[in-house]
Design an enzyme around this catalytic site. Structure first.
Site, PDB file in Angstrom:
ATOM      1  N   ASP A  28      22.155 -10.957 -74.397  1.00 53.21           N
ATOM      2  CA  ASP A  28      23.094 -10.410 -73.415  1.00 53.21           C
ATOM      3  C   ASP A  28      22.549  -9.136 -72.766  1.00 53.21           C
ATOM      4  OD1 ASP A  28      25.381 -10.233 -71.946  1.00 53.21           O
ATOM      5  OD2 ASP A  28      26.647  -9.494 -73.573  1.00 53.21           O
ATOM      6  N   ASN A  76      29.234 -20.068 -68.014  1.00 59.96           N
ATOM      7  CA  ASN A  76      28.307 -19.473 -67.036  1.00 59.96           C
ATOM      8  C   ASN A  76      28.285 -20.202 -65.688  1.00 59.96           C
ATOM      9  OD1 ASN A  76      25.837 -18.457 -69.527  1.00 59.96           O
ATOM     10  ND2 ASN A  76      27.476 -17.266 -68.596  1.00 59.96           N
TER      11      ASN A  76
END
Ligand code: FPP
Length: 247
Positions: A28, A76
């Site tokens: 991340d 996503n």
């Protein structure tokens, strides 16, 4: 290979007999890394692939058996099309440059996620990687692509219901059977989960499989994650007492 002082120290400290068998990573912070440098977000993802290369090499050297990398979640897809397209170009680039080395190092590529919904070129890149490394017996490099844990669990439940209706499964479904219906069938549960960028969430990643994993967080953004940090995480893991609910 040039090693920093801390890396040399960690190499001494780490117990080779207690390397976590399965490390899973939520990579991340690519976007923030780029934005804070005044760069387009894609730059963060591009640099993130470099970190993937280094992390794979380092995990392999340390003797990790399975490395699972969360590369694209089912959520996503909600990002702007230009970013989704860029992210979808990465597996092809990665395998194009890394496959010879992965083959040489006896690494076996796996995919965890819903491959059917991936663009054809991504599916082909991963499929080719998987095929070329199918018989390899070294580290398993498992890419979580188009992966969402709740979807995975529901898929398992539905497949189990069908299997039961067809009489393939007799009696009650136990944990072992359930695990065999997940994308990760055949893989051990992660021993260690790493998440970068300071967020302390699981984000729909391996909800079933992480039941007893040790969690390790760093505020460092993924593009700046390093061999030294991977080793810090492994060393920290080795200091913990895993009790699995027992005394
Ligand atoms: C999270 O950062 C990262 C992703 C959504 C993508 C991760 C992908 C890679 C690191 C490359 C994958 C490589 C291969 C070989 C498939 P973010 O964009 O959410 O960062 P932010 O939270 O700072 O915006």
């Amino acid at each position: 290979m040039h090693c920093t002082e801390r890396e040399k120290e960690l190499l001494q400290l780490i117990d080779r007999a207690k390397i976590p068998g399965h490390i899973a990573i939520i990579m991340d912070g690519n976007g923030r890394w780029a934005v804070e440098k005044g760069l387009p977000r894609q730059e963060g993802h591009r640099q993130g692939v470099e970190t993937v290369r280094e992390t794979v090499r380092c995990a392999d050297k340390l003797g990790v058996n399975t490395l699972t990398l969360f590369a694209f979640s089912t959520e996503n897809w909600q990002r702007p099309a230009w970013e989704v397209n860029y992210l979808m170009s990465l597996p092809e680039k990665y395998f194009h440059s890394e496959l010879p080395e992965l083959i040489r190092k006896n690494v076996q590529v796996r995919l965890t996620g819903d491959a059917a919904r991936l663009p054809r070129k991504v599916r082909k890149a991963v499929e080719d990687g998987r095929e070329a490394t199918r018989d390899n017996t070294g580290m398993i490099l498992n890419f979580a692509l188009n992966y969402g844990s709740r979807t995975e669990i529901l898929r398992a439940v539905n497949n189990l219901i069908n299997a039961k209706a067809k009489g393939v499964i007799k009696g009650e479904v136990d944990e072992k059977t359930f695990s065999e219906y997940l994308y990760t069938a055949g893989l051990p549960d992660p021993d260690l989960l790493i998440r970068t960028s300071g967020e302390k969430r699981i984000s729909n990643f391996l909800l079933w499989q992480l039941a007893y994993s040790e969690l390790w967080f760093t505020s460092v953004y993924w593009p700046d994650f390093s061999r030294a940090l991977l080793m810090e995480a492994v060393y920290d893991y080795q200091q913990r007492k895993r009790r699995f609910g027992k005394l």
